[in-house]
Design an enzyme around this catalytic site. Structure first.
Site, short mmCIF file in Angstrom:
data_model
loop_
_atom_site.label_atom_id
_atom_site.label_comp_id
_atom_site.label_asym_id
_atom_site.label_seq_id
_atom_site.Cartn_x
_atom_site.Cartn_y
_atom_site.Cartn_z
CG HIS A 147 57.26 -10.76 51.13
ND1 HIS A 147 56.20 -11.24 50.39
CD2 HIS A 147 58.37 -11.22 50.52
CE1 HIS A 147 56.65 -11.96 49.39
NE2 HIS A 147 57.96 -11.98 49.44
CB VAL A 148 52.09 -7.84 53.69
CG1 VAL A 148 50.60 -7.68 53.42
CG2 VAL A 148 52.33 -9.04 54.59
#
Length: 258
Positions: A147-148
């Site tokens: 998700h980063v």
């Protein structure tokens, strides 16, 4: 999301956003990493070979710089972590092939996808796995991104950039040198100044939200739970009795023997 600001030189500061830093912290320790994944079932035509498809995917990666970068922490005072080109990037660590266990149905494919989704990721925080051995000779492609690196919408945009030639820009010079520490510190200082300039707006928004929420109930009303009749809630009554006091609105027990 991530924010990019060009510098006077050719280098670009590509920082992780505040939400990305929060997701990064949530994925440490015993917490499950925050990731997005997709399973694409392909119907290969005659002459399809996974090795050639993996090599083609490696060529497409040259037009999507984010997929060849890694997130690095910066010294204190230089702001949030930044994405930098990875000079040791190896596509073989990111694109690989697995064989689906028999009978090669949907359940077996999803088990493979769950293993890839929760497994370790390379430094660039993404992986693409071709899965063979499926029923009917189909081939699946499992794509997992931290998700980063990209959220669900951002991940779809990266996949679209890979699959659509019109969305793939021309390959750029690679790798770019990372930003210097003085530039990182100057950029972080400028970002703090911009945040201070927005403090007045945040305060006005907070006051507007509080006003829209209505008046705050009194302490007694919050404790008793039924304003007006003085009847205490069970939780309030327990708190008062633990302090050796009688809740408001109730009569003290009689100590006179009958």
């Amino acid at each position: 999301m991530n924010t990019s600001r060009p510098l006077p030189a050719a280098a670009v500061i590509d920082r992780a956003g505040p939400a990305d830093v929060a997701m990064l912290a949530m994925g440490t320790g015993d917490w499950l990493p925050q990731r997005a994944g997709a399973v694409l079932v392909l119907e290969p035509g005659p002459g399809f070979e996974v090795a050639q498809a993996a090599a083609l995917l490696g060529e497409w990666l040259r037009s999507v710089p984010r997929l060849r970068r890694r997130l690095v922490r910066v010294p204190l005072g230089c702001g949030r972590p930044v994405w930098v080109d990875d000079p040791r990037f190896d596509v073989r660590l990111h694109v690989r092939e697995l064989t689906c266990p028999a009978p090669g149905g949907q359940r077996a494919l999803l088990d493979v996808a769950a293993t890839v989704l929760t497994g370790p990721l390379p430094p660039s925080r993404w992986t693409a796995v071709f899965v063979t051995g499926l029923k009917g000779g189909a081939v699946a492609l499992i794509v997992v991104m931290d998700h980063v690196l990209a959220d669900g919408i951002g991940g779809l945009a990266l996949l679209a950039a890979l699959a659509d030639p019109d969305r793939r820009p021309a390959p750029a010079c690679y790798p770019h040198p990372p930003p210097s520490l003085p530039r990182l510190a100057a950029d972080a200082f400028a970002e703090r100044l911009r945040a201070l300039g927005r403090a007045g707006t945040y305060w006005r928004d907070a006051r507007t939200a509080l006003a829209a929420a209505g008046p705050r109930p009194s302490r007694r009303a919050r404790c008793c739970g039924r304003p007006g009749d003085g009847a205490p809630s069970p939780s309030c009554e327990r708190i008062w009795r633990s302090c050796g006091r009688q809740p408001t609105g109730t009569a003290a027990p009689s100590t006179t023997p009958s």
